[in-house]
Design a protein around this motif. Structure first.
Motif, short mmCIF file in Angstrom:
data_model
loop_
_atom_site.label_atom_id
_atom_site.label_comp_id
_atom_site.label_asym_id
_atom_site.label_seq_id
_atom_site.Cartn_x
_atom_site.Cartn_y
_atom_site.Cartn_z
N PRO A 109 0.80 -1.23 0.00
CA PRO A 109 0.00 0.00 0.00
C PRO A 109 0.83 1.28 0.00
CG PRO A 109 -0.95 -1.60 1.50
CD PRO A 109 0.36 -2.17 1.05
N HIS A 110 1.97 1.28 0.72
CA HIS A 110 2.77 2.50 0.79
C HIS A 110 3.55 2.77 -0.49
CE1 HIS A 110 5.51 -0.73 2.23
NE2 HIS A 110 6.40 -0.07 1.52
N ASP A 111 3.51 1.84 -1.46
CA ASP A 111 4.21 2.03 -2.74
C ASP A 111 3.27 2.51 -3.83
OD1 ASP A 111 6.82 1.42 -1.98
OD2 ASP A 111 6.47 -0.74 -2.18
N VAL A 112 2.12 3.05 -3.46
CA VAL A 112 1.14 3.57 -4.43
C VAL A 112 1.00 5.08 -4.24
CG1 VAL A 112 -1.25 3.47 -5.23
CG2 VAL A 112 -0.11 1.37 -4.43
N PHE A 113 1.05 5.81 -5.36
CA PHE A 113 0.81 7.26 -5.36
C PHE A 113 -0.48 7.53 -6.11
CE2 PHE A 113 0.94 11.16 -7.90
CZ PHE A 113 1.00 12.11 -6.89
N VAL A 114 -1.34 8.36 -5.53
CA VAL A 114 -2.63 8.69 -6.14
C VAL A 114 -2.71 10.19 -6.36
CG1 VAL A 114 -5.14 8.63 -5.87
CG2 VAL A 114 -3.75 6.73 -5.01
N GLY A 115 -2.86 10.61 -7.62
CA GLY A 115 -2.95 12.03 -7.96
C GLY A 115 -4.34 12.59 -7.71
N ASP A 116 -4.47 13.89 -7.91
CA ASP A 116 -5.75 14.57 -7.71
C ASP A 116 -6.76 14.15 -8.77
OD1 ASP A 116 -4.80 16.00 -5.54
OD2 ASP A 116 -4.10 17.67 -6.78
#
Length: 233
Positions: free
Chosen positions: A171-178
């Motif tokens: 989970p901590h290796d995921v980036f979610v943009g606006d």
């Protein structure tokens, strides 16, 4: 001159790797404004596979085409506060067969193109980064249709679920943009897209190649779902 539709072998997919044609298309300023309508953008992309004798008729069936837009900065609607996606400036287009963009260059709809055959080969245990502009969403119970996921946590879980067979992702290796809103059909078609990024460990190369070929999630016809992969040297 752009790559012609015929006389070029189709790249092969399989256990040995993934190969596809990729194009970067620069849109003219006028076409950028017109292609705020995602339906028009979709039709523009399909024209790369329209045979010359059908230039003024209904487009011929295209191969599976995925694409993503690099856009100008988003804006906010005064009434709702929603972030609205900016004009598409450059399109990254992917397909298994080559396209012919010369007519769109001649008509000055496009101002430039760059093309190449993109190839990827990965091995189990390899660490890779994937990026995608996607429409994270879920079905509405007992109704026809879907609703966009709202929180970064929901969107991150959605991405991990779609990549689960191919990559192991924490989970901590995921980036979610606006979230950004896209529209078409004079405002009657509306959905939300986000740029998502994940770093994970390859579990099944063939499953990853299939995702690169097919894309992920809904609204792939409107510029969502194209996976871009980067493996560090």
């Amino acid at each position: 001159m752009t790559t012609p539709v015929t006389d070029t072998p189709q790249p092969a997919q399989g256990e040995g790797g993934f190969t596809a044609w990729r194009y970067a298309l620069d849109l003219s300023p006028g076409e950028q404004r017109r292609c705020l309508d995602v339906q028009r953008l979709h039709q523009l992309v399909l024209q790369g596979w329209r045979p010359p004798h059908l230039r003024t008729a209904v487009p011929a069936p295209a191969p599976r085409v995925l694409y993503a837009a690099r856009r100008s900065p988003s804006t906010r609607e005064e009434e709702t506060g929603h972030r609205v996606a900016g004009r598409p400036i450059t399109l990254l287009v992917q397909a298994a067969t080559p396209a012919d963009w010369q007519p769109l260059l001649d008509e000055r709809i496009l101002t430039g193109i760059r093309s190449r055959q993109s190839s990827h080969t990965v091995t189990p245990g390899e660490r890779v980064t994937v990026r995608v502009i996607a429409n994270p969403s879920k079905k509405i119970p007992r109704k026809a249709g879907r609703t966009s996921l709202r929180t970064p946590e929901e969107c991150g879980t959605w991405l991990r679920r779609h990549l689960n067979d191919a990559l192991s992702i924490q989970p901590h290796d995921v980036f979610v943009g606006d979230a950004e809103r896209l529209t078409g059909k004079s405002g009657t078609l509306t959905f939300t897209c986000r740029e998502l990024q994940a770093r994970g460990t390859v579990q099944d190369p063939a499953a990853l190649y299939a995702l690169l070929d097919q894309g992920i999630g809904p609204t792939r016809a409107y510029g969502c779902g194209l996976l871009r992969i980067h493996a560090p040297n």
